[in-house]
Design a protein around this motif. Structure first.
Motif, PDB file in Angstrom:
ATOM      1  N   TRP A   1       1.008  -1.487   0.089  1.00  0.00           N
ATOM      2  CA  TRP A   1       0.393  -0.299   0.033  1.00  0.00           C
ATOM      3  C   TRP A   1       1.218   0.996   0.018  1.00  0.00           C
ATOM      4  N   PRO A   2       0.945   1.935  -1.360  1.00  0.00           N
ATOM      5  CA  PRO A   2       2.583   2.724  -1.039  1.00  0.00           C
ATOM      6  C   PRO A   2       2.357   3.976  -1.048  1.00  0.00           C
ATOM      7  N   GLU A   3       0.801   4.212  -0.438  1.00  0.00           N
ATOM      8  CA  GLU A   3      -0.039   5.484   0.610  1.00  0.00           C
ATOM      9  C   GLU A   3       0.694   5.499   1.971  1.00  0.00           C
ATOM     10  N   SER A   4       1.095   4.680   2.076  1.00  0.00           N
ATOM     11  CA  SER A   4       1.585   4.445   3.823  1.00  0.00           C
ATOM     12  C   SER A   4       2.881   5.579   3.793  1.00  0.00           C
TER      13      SER A   4
ATOM     14  N   PRO B   1      -4.442  -1.657 -12.654  1.00  0.00           N
ATOM     15  CA  PRO B   1      -6.080  -1.458 -11.337  1.00  0.00           C
ATOM     16  C   PRO B   1      -5.062  -0.652  -9.979  1.00  0.00           C
ATOM     17  N   ASP B   2      -5.660   0.454  -9.738  1.00  0.00           N
ATOM     18  CA  ASP B   2      -5.033   1.063  -8.575  1.00  0.00           C
ATOM     19  C   ASP B   2      -3.490   0.973  -8.495  1.00  0.00           C
ATOM     20  N   TRP B   3      -2.976   0.495  -9.392  1.00  0.00           N
ATOM     21  CA  TRP B   3      -1.962   0.975  -9.495  1.00  0.00           C
ATOM     22  C   TRP B   3      -0.765   1.308 -10.528  1.00  0.00           C
ATOM     23  N   GLY B   4      -0.509   2.877 -10.237  1.00  0.00           N
ATOM     24  CA  GLY B   4       0.251   3.791 -11.688  1.00  0.00           C
ATOM     25  C   GLY B   4       2.142   3.709 -11.556  1.00  0.00           C
ATOM     26  N   ILE B   5       1.706   4.220 -12.356  1.00  0.00           N
ATOM     27  CA  ILE B   5       3.524   4.497 -11.998  1.00  0.00           C
ATOM     28  C   ILE B   5       4.139   4.928 -11.728  1.00  0.00           C
ATOM     29  N   ASN B   6       3.484   6.392 -11.113  1.00  0.00           N
ATOM     30  CA  ASN B   6       3.840   7.198  -9.758  1.00  0.00           C
ATOM     31  C   ASN B   6       3.770   6.326  -8.556  1.00  0.00           C
ATOM     32  N   ASN B   7       3.279   4.801  -8.163  1.00  0.00           N
ATOM     33  CA  ASN B   7       3.092   4.037  -7.080  1.00  0.00           C
ATOM     34  C   ASN B   7       4.464   3.675  -6.853  1.00  0.00           C
ATOM     35  N   CYS B   8       5.579   3.790  -7.784  1.00  0.00           N
ATOM     36  CA  CYS B   8       6.333   3.500  -7.216  1.00  0.00           C
ATOM     37  C   CYS B   8       7.891   4.979  -7.096  1.00  0.00           C
TER      38      CYS B   8
ATOM     39  N   PRO C   1       0.405  -4.912  -8.657  1.00  0.00           N
ATOM     40  CA  PRO C   1       1.362  -4.723  -6.376  1.00  0.00           C
ATOM     41  C   PRO C   1      -0.043  -4.037  -5.617  1.00  0.00           C
ATOM     42  N   ARG C   2      -0.932  -3.260  -5.828  1.00  0.00           N
ATOM     43  CA  ARG C   2      -1.609  -3.070  -4.504  1.00  0.00           C
ATOM     44  C   ARG C   2      -2.277  -4.421  -4.311  1.00  0.00           C
ATOM     45  N   ASP C   3      -1.671  -3.370  -2.669  1.00  0.00           N
ATOM     46  CA  ASP C   3      -2.081  -4.727  -1.550  1.00  0.00           C
ATOM     47  C   ASP C   3      -3.266  -4.823  -1.105  1.00  0.00           C
TER      48      ASP C   3
HETATM   49  C1  LIG Z   1      -1.715   5.271  -7.028  1.00  0.00           C
HETATM   50  O1  LIG Z   1      -0.999   5.567  -7.683  1.00  0.00           O
HETATM   51  C2  LIG Z   1      -2.992   5.411  -7.946  1.00  0.00           C
HETATM   52  C3  LIG Z   1      -3.678   5.119  -8.960  1.00  0.00           C
HETATM   53  O2  LIG Z   1      -2.937   5.610 -10.055  1.00  0.00           O
HETATM   54  C4  LIG Z   1      -3.241   6.769  -7.037  1.00  0.00           C
HETATM   55  O3  LIG Z   1      -4.809   7.359  -7.102  1.00  0.00           O
HETATM   56  C5  LIG Z   1      -2.713   6.842  -6.325  1.00  0.00           C
HETATM   57  O4  LIG Z   1      -2.781   8.419  -5.340  1.00  0.00           O
HETATM   58  C6  LIG Z   1      -1.585   6.974  -6.200  1.00  0.00           C
HETATM   59  N1  LIG Z   1      -0.237   6.683  -4.958  1.00  0.00           N
HETATM   60  C7  LIG Z   1       0.626   7.287  -4.210  1.00  0.00           C
HETATM   61  C8  LIG Z   1       1.389   7.138  -3.254  1.00  0.00           C
HETATM   62  O5  LIG Z   1       1.333   8.111  -5.418  1.00  0.00           O
END
Ligand SMILES: *[C@@H]1O[C@H](CO)[C@@H](O)[C@H](O)[C@H]1NC(C)=O
Ligand SMILES: *[C@@H]1O[C@H](CO)[C@@H](O)[C@H](O)[C@H]1NC(C)=O
Length: 692
Positions: free
Chosen positions: A136-139, A162-169, A195-197
């Motif tokens: 959960w990358p928002e943590s 789904p629920d995982w964009g490139i900016n999540n890395c 990869p979303r948990d």
């Molecule tokens: C992760 O990606 C999702 C979908 O693109 C986006 O809604 C979310 O804000 C992103 N989270 C982070 C921490 O970038």
């Protein structure tokens, strides 16, 4: 067909036990076809594409065409080791298994050890691969604020969905992949195909191993702060192989192997797997270790009964959970003023004032029948699932069922006389509004006696009161495998040249075998006892000590091949079992001789990684009934002599069909101690069934 020299092993994917949730899964496909794993040993081609082509050559010969081969393959293993997972009929699998084999001992020989060795630029940039439920990358733990560029050796990728964009890395989560092949559509449709948990376990494990959080500011190196923070500056690579289901996370061995294969290619330094792989499917881990990656596995959640430790291959670090505070006194006051100090594992008592007494109701075995119709309203239910003759039964209802019964019936508490070690995270929920106390079976027995003996004189008004710390809620400090992964990452950062075996040795030889007060570690179980090395292994991890262990028991990873051959058992599972060369000759930081019939001599080699000029003295703690001699008893290290081999002779003093006895060998220099446990069992007969 281009598979002339390949050796191969088949297995059907077997059950995965998942840390905390213990959920079973069998990857399965269409009608008569099943997922089989074909293991072909080392990669024998320069380019991964050529490895894949060789797999298809082999399969096309069997299935009739390249197209059918491509359609049946679910995963190709092509980086760390060669093999594939494919949907096959049992008949096809059988034919594959009948292809000419090379001897098992050759299976893992000639490994390209060192070829892909990671570069010497770790700094804090150690990469931990977490094989789990995703992340959960928002943590906030995964904020990449203040991180430098991603290490240039990193070859992994960020797989979007789904629920995982490139900016999540990010510079913290530097890679993320997922493995959905072989998982049923029914499960996948309730999960993010990314990869979303969807569960939380992977996020928890990743943040335990490498969460930035608050530790980042106060992190001053290994000696301080490590025990709580894992490796806050490490980078995380996510490999999602477990998928959320109503029964908890599920996955398959095919996906886990694909994750390990990719992680080897990607360039992780540490692999953390908080999951169990039954049948010792650790050949993937062996290839990882032979590329210099330290693999940290959980020992699983089974126990406390013996022989429940999983993932015990000597090339991995196997981590069992422990509670740092081994007991937490809960004073139970009975109606006759007798106070019993239980060793509660958890309790929460809402609205229960310090001295309020409640009626006890004893449902001995706590079977469903016993409870059916029992009015627990306002009472405290006691479940003592032990027999008067001393034999112990598993409770016939589980703790969650019992707590639900008490809550539904308006009861005020539950005393459950059996340790349970996988419910801690759920207990708060289960015990919402009621007082829950786990007590050991001995304490349960005392309450039971009181219930029956005192009942005659004082009617049925037995009571349970609470006092003192009864109302406090205890926060467990549990060392789990991700925690150790974090510590390994720090060791790697400090000692980039240490092999996985050296890191494991440093952790084991410096571990504490007493608790922080110097008291013996206790084993959880039915009747508490002082723990032995089978319970605590090396001991409780001591990160500061591990950073500066003095001596290490190192192993060239190619050595493992001499001792273990990976073969199929019953055509269902790959197992890496001991060869004819007994494993006690492997230079492990422990000695275990399961059958000591006559005197044996073995050797251990230690490498000085501490002060160059050092003199160590042996301290031998002998074993009951076994004479242990160490020679020499003084090791002198200097600039010319960094490595010494010593001899250990074990002689049984009696002809006995005995139990295990334990001892240790400790090399001492001033305050530094390098300790290894020794366990042997005297035997007379070759085949002895341990029914103890
Ligand atoms: C992760 O990606 C999702 C979908 O693109 C986006 O809604 C979310 O804000 C992103 N989270 C982070 C921490 O970038
Ligand atoms: C409880 O007992 C009643 C009466 O004997 C029976 O009808 C019912 O099925 C029982 N319930 C359970 C859950 O066993």
């Amino acid at each position: 067909m281009g598979f002339s020299s390949s050796s191969r092993r088949l297995c059907v994917p077997s059950v995965l036990l998942v840390c905390l949730s213990m959920i079973l899964c069998r990857a399965q496909g269409g009608s008569s076809r099943k997922l089989y794993i074909v293991y072909l040993g080392d990669v024998k081609h320069d380019h991964p594409d050529h490895v894949v082509a060789s797999h298809h050559d082999m399969l096309a010969g069997l299935l009739g065409s390249k197209e059918e081969s491509v359609a049946s393959v679910v995963y190709n293993y092509k980086h760390g080791f060669s093999g594939f997972a494919a949907m096959l009929t049992p008949e096809q699998a059988k034919q594959l298994a009948e292809f000419p084999d090379t001897p098992a001992s050759e299976l893992l020989h000639g490994t390209n050890y060192g070829e892909d060795c990671v570069q010497n630029n770790y700094g804090d940039d150690v990469i931990i691969g977490v094989v789990d439920t995703g992340i959960w990358p928002e943590s906030r733990s995964f904020s990449d604020k203040g991180y430098g560029p991603i290490p240039s050796r990193w070859k992994g990728k960020c797989q979007v969905g789904p629920d995982w964009g490139i900016n999540n890395c990010s510079r913290k989560i530097i890679g993320a992949r997922f493995y959905s092949a072989g998982i049923s559509d029914e499960i996948l449709k309730t999960n993010s195909l990314s990869p979303r948990d969807n569960h939380g376990h992977g996020t928890h494990c990743a943040s335990t191993a490498a969460g930035s959080a608050v530790e980042a500011a106060s992190f001053h190196g290994l000696a301080k702060g490590v025990a709580r923070g894992g490796a806050p500056r490490a980078r995380i690579a996510v490999y999602k192989t477990l998928w959320e289901t109503p029964r908890g996370p599920q996955g398959g061995i095919a996906g886990v192997l694909a994750a390990i294969d990719d992680a080897i290619y990607d360039g992780v330094d540490v692999l953390s797997l908080s999951l169990g792989v039954p049948g010792e499917n650790s050949f993937g881990a062996l290839h990882a270790v032979q590329k210099g990656i330290t693999v940290v596995y959980t020992a699983g959640n089974n126990g406390p009964i013996p022989q429940t430790v999983g993932n015990t291959s000597p090339w991995v670090i196997t981590v069992a959970a422990t509670k740092v505070d081994r007991s937490f006194p809960t004073v139970i006051t009975l109606g006759n003023k007798q106070q019993i100090v239980g060793q509660s594992l958890y309790y929460q008592a809402k609205n229960s004032s310090g001295s309020s007494f409640r009626d006890l109701i004893l449902a001995e075995l706590c079977t469903t029948d016993e409870l059916n119709g029992t009015d627990v309203s306002g009472m405290i239910l006691v479940c003592v699932p032990s027999r008067r003759d001393g034999s112990v039964l598993t409770p016939l209802i589980t703790f969650p069922q019992a707590s639900q019964y008490v809550r539904n019936g308006g009861g005020s508490g539950l005393i459950f006389a059996q340790y349970t070690n996988d419910l801690l995270s759920e207990t708060a929920k289960l015990c919402n509004g009621i007082a829950c106390v786990f007590v050991d079976p001995d304490t349960g027995e005392r309450i039971r006696k009181y219930y029956f003996l005192d009942a005659t004189s004082s009617t049925w008004s037995q009571h349970l009161g609470s006092c003192g710390r009864f109302l406090q809620v205890h926060v467990w400090d549990v060392y789990g495998s991700p925690h150790v992964s974090g510590i390994v990452a720090l060791l790697k950062a400090q000692h980039p040249h240490w092999s996985p075996a050296a890191i494991k040795s440093a952790i084991i030889t410096t571990a504490h075998i007493t608790d922080e007060r110097g008291m013996p570690i206790l084993a959880e179980g039915l009747s508490r006892k002082t723990a032995d090395p089978f319970d605590y292994g090396g001991g409780n991890i001591n990160p500061g000590g591990a950073a500066d262990p003095g001596l290490v028991y190192d192993i060239d990873p190619r050595e493992y091949n001499k001792f273990f051959g990976c073969t199929i058992i019953r055509r269902t599972t790959v197992s890496c079992d001991e060869t004819t060369l007994p494993a006690y000759h492997l230079n492990l930081p422990s000695i275990a001789v399961p059958e000591l019939r006559r005197p044996i001599t073995l050797w251990r080699t230690v490498t000085n990684v501490g002060k160059v000029d050092s003199v160590y003295h042996a301290q031998v703690q002998s074993l009951t009934g076994v004479r242990m001699e160490v020679e020499p008893i003084v090791l002198v290290f200097d600039a010319m002599n960094k490595v010494h081999t010593f001899k250990v002779k074990l002689s049984p003093m009696w002809k006995l069909q005995g139990d295990y006895t334990f001892g240790s060998i400790t090399w001492r220099m001033e305050h530094k101690t390098v300790r290894i446990p020794v366990a042997t069992r005297m035997t007379i007969h070759d085949f002895y069934a341990d029914v103890a």
